[in-house]
Design a protein around this motif. Structure first.
Motif, PDB file in Angstrom:
ATOM      1  N   ALA A   1       0.839  -1.207   0.000  1.00  0.00           N
ATOM      2  CA  ALA A   1       0.000   0.000   0.000  1.00  0.00           C
ATOM      3  C   ALA A   1       0.870   1.251   0.000  1.00  0.00           C
ATOM      4  O   ALA A   1       0.569   2.215  -0.718  1.00  0.00           O
ATOM      5  CB  ALA A   1      -0.922  -0.012   1.206  1.00  0.00           C
ATOM      6  N   ALA A   2       1.932   1.246   0.772  1.00  0.00           N
ATOM      7  CA  ALA A   2       2.816   2.414   0.838  1.00  0.00           C
ATOM      8  C   ALA A   2       3.437   2.684  -0.527  1.00  0.00           C
ATOM      9  O   ALA A   2       3.534   3.847  -0.964  1.00  0.00           O
ATOM     10  CB  ALA A   2       3.904   2.191   1.883  1.00  0.00           C
ATOM     11  N   ARG A   3       3.848   1.627  -1.214  1.00  0.00           N
ATOM     12  CA  ARG A   3       4.436   1.776  -2.539  1.00  0.00           C
ATOM     13  C   ARG A   3       3.427   2.374  -3.526  1.00  0.00           C
ATOM     14  O   ARG A   3       3.716   3.310  -4.261  1.00  0.00           O
ATOM     15  CB  ARG A   3       4.940   0.428  -3.049  1.00  0.00           C
ATOM     16  CG  ARG A   3       5.641   0.518  -4.397  1.00  0.00           C
ATOM     17  CD  ARG A   3       6.161  -0.822  -4.880  1.00  0.00           C
ATOM     18  NE  ARG A   3       5.065  -1.633  -5.365  1.00  0.00           N
ATOM     19  CZ  ARG A   3       4.653  -2.765  -4.791  1.00  0.00           C
ATOM     20  NH1 ARG A   3       5.236  -3.215  -3.687  1.00  0.00           N
ATOM     21  NH2 ARG A   3       3.671  -3.467  -5.312  1.00  0.00           N
ATOM     22  N   HIS A   4       2.212   1.843  -3.510  1.00  0.00           N
ATOM     23  CA  HIS A   4       1.183   2.336  -4.419  1.00  0.00           C
ATOM     24  C   HIS A   4       0.790   3.786  -4.095  1.00  0.00           C
ATOM     25  O   HIS A   4       0.598   4.606  -5.001  1.00  0.00           O
ATOM     26  CB  HIS A   4      -0.046   1.426  -4.385  1.00  0.00           C
ATOM     27  CG  HIS A   4       0.116   0.192  -5.196  1.00  0.00           C
ATOM     28  ND1 HIS A   4       0.534  -1.001  -4.651  1.00  0.00           N
ATOM     29  CD2 HIS A   4      -0.047  -0.034  -6.518  1.00  0.00           C
ATOM     30  CE1 HIS A   4       0.598  -1.902  -5.604  1.00  0.00           C
ATOM     31  NE2 HIS A   4       0.252  -1.346  -6.757  1.00  0.00           N
ATOM     32  N   LYS A   5       0.669   4.096  -2.813  1.00  0.00           N
ATOM     33  CA  LYS A   5       0.309   5.452  -2.422  1.00  0.00           C
ATOM     34  C   LYS A   5       1.386   6.439  -2.878  1.00  0.00           C
ATOM     35  O   LYS A   5       1.082   7.539  -3.340  1.00  0.00           O
ATOM     36  CB  LYS A   5       0.095   5.532  -0.912  1.00  0.00           C
ATOM     37  CG  LYS A   5      -1.231   4.916  -0.491  1.00  0.00           C
ATOM     38  CD  LYS A   5      -1.453   4.696   0.973  1.00  0.00           C
ATOM     39  CE  LYS A   5      -0.838   5.557   1.983  1.00  0.00           C
ATOM     40  NZ  LYS A   5      -1.215   5.238   3.359  1.00  0.00           N
ATOM     41  N   SER A   6       2.633   6.028  -2.791  1.00  0.00           N
ATOM     42  CA  SER A   6       3.728   6.858  -3.257  1.00  0.00           C
ATOM     43  C   SER A   6       3.628   7.083  -4.762  1.00  0.00           C
ATOM     44  O   SER A   6       3.816   8.208  -5.255  1.00  0.00           O
ATOM     45  CB  SER A   6       5.062   6.196  -2.909  1.00  0.00           C
ATOM     46  OG  SER A   6       6.134   6.929  -3.454  1.00  0.00           O
ATOM     47  N   GLN A   7       3.314   6.022  -5.493  1.00  0.00           N
ATOM     48  CA  GLN A   7       3.161   6.136  -6.949  1.00  0.00           C
ATOM     49  C   GLN A   7       1.992   7.051  -7.314  1.00  0.00           C
ATOM     50  O   GLN A   7       2.089   7.855  -8.253  1.00  0.00           O
ATOM     51  CB  GLN A   7       2.968   4.750  -7.564  1.00  0.00           C
ATOM     52  CG  GLN A   7       4.215   3.887  -7.511  1.00  0.00           C
ATOM     53  CD  GLN A   7       3.952   2.447  -7.925  1.00  0.00           C
ATOM     54  OE1 GLN A   7       2.799   2.041  -8.107  1.00  0.00           O
ATOM     55  NE2 GLN A   7       5.016   1.670  -8.049  1.00  0.00           N
TER      56      GLN A   7
END
Length: 88
Positions: free
Chosen positions: A72-78
């Motif tokens: 989720a953190a990776r996607h939110k960053s993207q």
């Protein structure tokens, strides 16, 4: 098929929980598609609204254990990078 009463109950509960998880994942995917579409169209207001929605749904999925927190953190960053590129 289980014969024991508690095992039968677990099968029913698992089916219900699987459906709930599927609904949450589906809603999350729909929110992501709406955000991508808003970014592709270049509409900043729609993109900001879709961004808030997708972040909220992602956090709820993490809280329910459907999506891993690092994922989720990776996607939110993207998503944030994509939104910021739209502003620039």
């Amino acid at each position: 098929m289980p014969n024991i009463k508690s095992a039968k109950k677990r099968v029913e509960i698992t089916a219900v929980k699987t459906l709930q998880n599927k609904m949450t994942k589906s809603a999350l995917k729909t929110a992501v598609k709406k955000f991508d579409a808003a970014c592709a169209s270049g509409d900043k207001a729609a993109a900001n609204a879709a961004y808030a929605d997708v972040i909220k749904k992602m956090d709820k999925a993490v809280a329910k254990g459907i999506v891993h927190k690092n994922n989720a953190a990776r996607h939110k960053s993207q998503f944030t990078l994509k939104l910021n590129q739209l502003d620039a």
